[in-house]
Design a protein around this motif. Structure first.
Motif, PDB file in Angstrom:
ATOM      1  N   GLU A 126      21.732  32.741  35.637  1.00  0.00           N
ATOM      2  CA  GLU A 126      22.074  33.054  34.237  1.00  0.00           C
ATOM      3  C   GLU A 126      23.067  34.216  34.172  1.00  0.00           C
ATOM      4  N   PHE A 156      31.167  22.318  26.289  1.00  0.00           N
ATOM      5  CA  PHE A 156      30.925  23.420  25.366  1.00  0.00           C
ATOM      6  C   PHE A 156      29.504  23.410  24.848  1.00  0.00           C
ATOM      7  N   GLY A 157      28.615  23.977  25.609  1.00  0.00           N
ATOM      8  CA  GLY A 157      27.233  24.111  25.185  1.00  0.00           C
ATOM      9  C   GLY A 157      26.894  25.580  25.029  1.00  0.00           C
ATOM     10  N   ASP A 158      25.641  25.847  24.777  1.00  0.00           N
ATOM     11  CA  ASP A 158      25.181  27.214  24.578  1.00  0.00           C
ATOM     12  C   ASP A 158      24.285  27.622  25.745  1.00  0.00           C
ATOM     13  N   PRO A 159      24.841  28.351  26.734  1.00  0.00           N
ATOM     14  CA  PRO A 159      24.040  28.742  27.895  1.00  0.00           C
ATOM     15  C   PRO A 159      22.765  29.497  27.519  1.00  0.00           C
ATOM     16  N   ALA A 160      22.848  30.418  26.569  1.00  0.00           N
ATOM     17  CA  ALA A 160      21.666  31.202  26.191  1.00  0.00           C
ATOM     18  C   ALA A 160      20.559  30.296  25.664  1.00  0.00           C
ATOM     19  N   HIS A 161      20.935  29.307  24.883  1.00  0.00           N
ATOM     20  CA  HIS A 161      19.968  28.371  24.313  1.00  0.00           C
ATOM     21  C   HIS A 161      19.306  27.547  25.417  1.00  0.00           C
ATOM     22  N   ASP A 180      27.699  29.301  32.486  1.00  0.00           N
ATOM     23  CA  ASP A 180      28.163  27.972  32.054  1.00  0.00           C
ATOM     24  C   ASP A 180      27.805  26.897  33.069  1.00  0.00           C
ATOM     25  N   ARG A 235      24.107  26.338  32.955  1.00  0.00           N
ATOM     26  CA  ARG A 235      23.723  25.484  31.819  1.00  0.00           C
ATOM     27  C   ARG A 235      23.866  24.025  32.200  1.00  0.00           C
ATOM     28  N   ASP A 266      21.746  19.719  23.938  1.00  0.00           N
ATOM     29  CA  ASP A 266      22.845  20.309  24.685  1.00  0.00           C
ATOM     30  C   ASP A 266      23.528  19.291  25.590  1.00  0.00           C
TER      31      ASP A 266
END
Length: 168
Positions: free
Chosen positions: A105, A80-85, A110, A113, A74
């Motif tokens: 969270e 542009f990443g994946d917060p959930a991940h 964002d 993250r 990440d």
């Protein structure tokens, strides 16, 4: 070594300077602890400053990394990443720290993250590498052979075309 986005590298260095500045010289651990506790309480309550380094500062001492590879992956993209991940790759001890992580969270996914990745990079500097774009690094290996010691090579006829004071 894995390359990370230059902004993450910058934020990680900024976090290190912030920690050093708050600790002071000689280190005042009591002041440091008071600052981190206050920040964690604010974030756990759903408020807190929407600032990447403040959030990373609140997280850095309590975050537990479950999946460093996910965070490194990440770290390649700042925007542009994946917060959930990312949130799935970390945890905090039960109590105020866990409440803070859950509130971040929910309220700032964002920014959270980015703060998590920044805190991770700060805690694990040997797992990543950033591009050093300092002038010293850019000049390394440059022996100056691209400098032309002779004149520019422009003829007198050419340069006179642009001479405003010359005869027309």
């Amino acid at each position: 070594m894995r390359k990370v986005h230059p902004e993450f590298a910058f934020q990680s260095r900024e976090l290190a300077e912030q920690i050093e500045g708050i600790l002071g010289d000689p280190p005042d651990r009591k002041n440091y602890q008071a600052m981190t506790t206050a920040l964690r309480t604010e974030y756990a309550n759903g408020s807190g400053i929407e600032d990447l380094n403040m959030m990373a500062f609140a997280l850095v001492d309590v975050i537990e990394i479950g999946d460093p590879k996910a965070l490194l992956a990440d770290a390649e993209d700042f925007e542009f990443g994946d917060p959930a991940h990312v949130f799935a790759a970390v945890s905090c001890p039960d109590g105020p720290a866990a409440e803070m992580l859950a509130a971040i969270e929910e309220n700032h996914p964002d920014l959270g993250r980015q703060a998590i990745v920044t805190a991770f990079l700060h805690k694990h500097p040997r797992m990543w590498d950033d591009d050093d774009t300092s002038l010293d690094q850019l000049a390394e290996g440059d022996d100056g052979d691209d400098v032309d010691d002779e004149e520019s090579g422009a003829s007198d006829d050419f340069t006179q075309m642009f001479d405003q004071e010359g005869d027309h």
